[in-house]
Design a protein around this motif. Sequence first.
Motif, mmCIF file in Angstrom:
data_model
loop_
_atom_site.group_PDB
_atom_site.id
_atom_site.type_symbol
_atom_site.label_atom_id
_atom_site.label_comp_id
_atom_site.label_asym_id
_atom_site.label_seq_id
_atom_site.Cartn_x
_atom_site.Cartn_y
_atom_site.Cartn_z
ATOM 1 N N VAL A 74 -3.048 -0.805 6.053
ATOM 2 C CA VAL A 74 -2.945 -1.990 5.196
ATOM 3 C C VAL A 74 -3.464 -1.687 3.794
ATOM 4 C CG1 VAL A 74 -3.729 -4.355 4.838
ATOM 5 C CG2 VAL A 74 -3.074 -3.604 7.116
ATOM 6 N N SER A 75 -4.572 -0.954 3.715
ATOM 7 C CA SER A 75 -5.126 -0.573 2.417
ATOM 8 C C SER A 75 -4.143 0.283 1.640
ATOM 9 C CB SER A 75 -6.441 0.184 2.615
ATOM 10 O OG SER A 75 -6.954 0.644 1.390
ATOM 11 N N ASN A 76 -3.525 1.229 2.318
ATOM 12 C CA ASN A 76 -2.554 2.102 1.659
ATOM 13 C C ASN A 76 -1.344 1.306 1.177
ATOM 14 O OD1 ASN A 76 -1.534 4.758 0.915
ATOM 15 N ND2 ASN A 76 -0.096 4.520 2.608
ATOM 16 N N ALA A 77 -0.883 0.362 1.993
ATOM 17 C CA ALA A 77 0.262 -0.472 1.606
ATOM 18 C C ALA A 77 -0.066 -1.322 0.387
ATOM 19 C CB ALA A 77 0.673 -1.353 2.779
ATOM 20 N N GLY B 29 7.209 2.964 5.262
ATOM 21 C CA GLY B 29 6.795 3.649 4.046
ATOM 22 C C GLY B 29 7.517 3.145 2.814
ATOM 23 N N ALA B 30 8.452 2.188 2.994
ATOM 24 C CA ALA B 30 9.227 1.644 1.882
ATOM 25 C C ALA B 30 8.690 0.279 1.478
ATOM 26 C CB ALA B 30 10.698 1.539 2.267
ATOM 27 N N MET B 31 9.010 -0.118 0.236
ATOM 28 C CA MET B 31 8.576 -1.420 -0.249
ATOM 29 C C MET B 31 9.669 -2.002 -1.146
ATOM 30 S SD MET B 31 4.934 -2.478 -1.930
ATOM 31 C CE MET B 31 4.118 -2.148 -0.374
ATOM 32 N N ASP B 32 10.390 -2.978 -0.621
ATOM 33 C CA ASP B 32 11.478 -3.638 -1.343
ATOM 34 C C ASP B 32 10.982 -4.994 -1.810
ATOM 35 O OD1 ASP B 32 13.774 -4.716 -2.336
ATOM 36 O OD2 ASP B 32 14.899 -4.653 -0.439
ATOM 37 N N LEU B 33 10.870 -5.170 -3.135
ATOM 38 C CA LEU B 33 10.324 -6.407 -3.686
ATOM 39 C C LEU B 33 11.318 -7.561 -3.705
ATOM 40 C CD1 LEU B 33 8.249 -5.135 -6.756
ATOM 41 C CD2 LEU B 33 7.559 -5.361 -4.357
ATOM 42 N N ASP B 34 12.588 -7.305 -3.419
ATOM 43 C CA ASP B 34 13.608 -8.355 -3.493
ATOM 44 C C ASP B 34 13.241 -9.556 -2.631
ATOM 45 O OD1 ASP B 34 15.049 -6.800 -5.181
ATOM 46 O OD2 ASP B 34 16.555 -6.171 -3.705
ATOM 47 N N ASP B 35 13.359 -10.736 -3.225
ATOM 48 C CA ASP B 35 13.148 -12.013 -2.539
ATOM 49 C C ASP B 35 11.723 -12.207 -2.029
ATOM 50 O OD1 ASP B 35 14.294 -14.455 -2.030
ATOM 51 O OD2 ASP B 35 14.943 -13.951 -0.006
ATOM 52 N N SER B 36 10.779 -11.413 -2.559
ATOM 53 C CA SER B 36 9.377 -11.555 -2.135
ATOM 54 C C SER B 36 8.525 -12.227 -3.206
ATOM 55 C CB SER B 36 8.776 -10.182 -1.801
ATOM 56 O OG SER B 36 8.715 -9.360 -2.963
ATOM 57 N N VAL C 215 4.084 -11.387 0.737
ATOM 58 C CA VAL C 215 3.145 -10.266 0.828
ATOM 59 C C VAL C 215 3.079 -9.718 2.248
ATOM 60 C CG1 VAL C 215 0.716 -9.613 0.586
ATOM 61 C CG2 VAL C 215 1.782 -11.097 -1.125
ATOM 62 N N ILE C 216 3.073 -10.586 3.235
ATOM 63 C CA ILE C 216 2.954 -10.105 4.609
ATOM 64 C C ILE C 216 4.139 -9.219 4.988
ATOM 65 C CG2 ILE C 216 4.115 -12.052 5.745
ATOM 66 C CD1 ILE C 216 1.806 -11.895 7.850
ATOM 67 N N ASP C 217 5.333 -9.525 4.456
ATOM 68 C CA ASP C 217 6.517 -8.704 4.720
ATOM 69 C C ASP C 217 6.423 -7.371 3.997
ATOM 70 O OD1 ASP C 217 8.288 -10.793 6.165
ATOM 71 O OD2 ASP C 217 7.633 -11.815 4.343
ATOM 72 N N LEU C 218 5.929 -7.387 2.762
ATOM 73 C CA LEU C 218 5.786 -6.141 2.006
ATOM 74 C C LEU C 218 4.816 -5.197 2.695
ATOM 75 C CD1 LEU C 218 5.611 -7.591 -1.627
ATOM 76 C CD2 LEU C 218 7.572 -6.500 -0.514
ATOM 77 N N LEU C 219 3.690 -5.731 3.157
ATOM 78 C CA LEU C 219 2.698 -4.896 3.837
ATOM 79 C C LEU C 219 3.249 -4.366 5.159
ATOM 80 C CD1 LEU C 219 -0.560 -7.006 3.288
ATOM 81 C CD2 LEU C 219 0.245 -5.052 1.945
ATOM 82 N N ALA C 220 3.861 -5.250 5.944
ATOM 83 C CA ALA C 220 4.382 -4.846 7.252
ATOM 84 C C ALA C 220 5.495 -3.809 7.110
ATOM 85 C CB ALA C 220 4.885 -6.072 8.021
ATOM 86 N N ASP C 221 6.406 -4.020 6.148
ATOM 87 C CA ASP C 221 7.503 -3.065 5.944
ATOM 88 C C ASP C 221 6.981 -1.692 5.534
ATOM 89 O OD1 ASP C 221 9.208 -5.101 6.554
ATOM 90 O OD2 ASP C 221 9.956 -5.410 4.510
ATOM 91 N N ARG D 267 3.326 -0.107 -7.661
ATOM 92 C CA ARG D 267 4.707 -0.514 -7.956
ATOM 93 C C ARG D 267 4.728 -1.569 -9.054
ATOM 94 N NH1 ARG D 267 9.497 -1.206 -4.951
ATOM 95 N NH2 ARG D 267 11.058 -2.009 -6.385
ATOM 96 N N LEU D 268 3.831 -2.520 -8.997
ATOM 97 C CA LEU D 268 3.800 -3.585 -9.999
ATOM 98 C C LEU D 268 3.402 -3.046 -11.366
ATOM 99 C CD1 LEU D 268 2.262 -6.515 -7.930
ATOM 100 C CD2 LEU D 268 4.653 -6.114 -8.519
#
Length: 297
Positions: free
Chosen positions: A120-123, A65-72, A54-60, A130-131
């Motif tokens: 962070v809220s927007n992310a 502005g992108a969100m790659d769920l791979d390996d998360s 989750v921390i990587d998804l939020l930071a990325d 996405r989910l």
Amino acid sequence: MTFYSFKGGVGRTTLVAAYALHLASKGIKVAVIDLDLEAPGIGTLLDVRTNRGVIDLLADHIATGAMDLDDSYGYADAFGDLADKIAVFPAGRLDTAFVSKLARLDFASDEIGAPTEIPVSNALKNLLRRLRREGYGAILLDARAGIHDLAGLSLHGFAHVDVLVFRGTTQNIDGLRLTLDVLNRRRRDDLKPWVLVHTLLPASQEDYERRRSEIQQRVYDLFIDRIYEGDDVPQLNDRDAAHETMPLRRKPWLEDVDTLRGLADTLLADEELRAIAQRIDEPWDEDLSKSESEDAS
């Protein structure tokens, strides 16, 4: 939905896992998100290991502005045959880089309902969208304890239902009072659904009855003071009212466990956990009935 506790050590994460299992046993595809970034645990509890989280998804998302769920995320291997129904998004790989990422995240927020939205809220909102597009029928947020940061964000309107988990101590009751104030500020014309879960009650029947009655009265008094308005106030013993607490006693077979592997059948068979799950299900069932009525009309 958000599972939240003002204090840690109340069994919140275990309750998240048990409810995810309940939904999976009904054939529902579940996503579990660990928002307790400073004290993560749901990944370990459900035997999930990932390189990202989750921390990587939020930071990325904040950076690009992108969100790659791979390996998360991974699946809840602790639950055997039902594992593939439960996707778990751990906080992230716990190393020195995790600490640096956490320090870089800006959690500073404005007042509830302010026109601007923090990154962070927007992310987090984008992750939830996405989910939903990925077809998850339920998204469970394991929120950080305390009214701040991601705990506060997850309570500020993201959830369909807020599950408030607490023990019957003075600190917990004071925290519940503050939590109710926060939730009450965000409501508009109706009362947002929540479920109150009173955990770690004594195992002995006599002590259980005494403690449950005492805390139920204190919670009822909070609702009279903070929530209920007008003349139509529920009675103390109204089991369908918002102030009703769902009890959960101490369970020796759950204490000091590092993983829930091998406990799926026991969790599903536990009467108190089943009653809590059914209580959490109620707002869903009501919405489903409304949708079916509207489709028929």
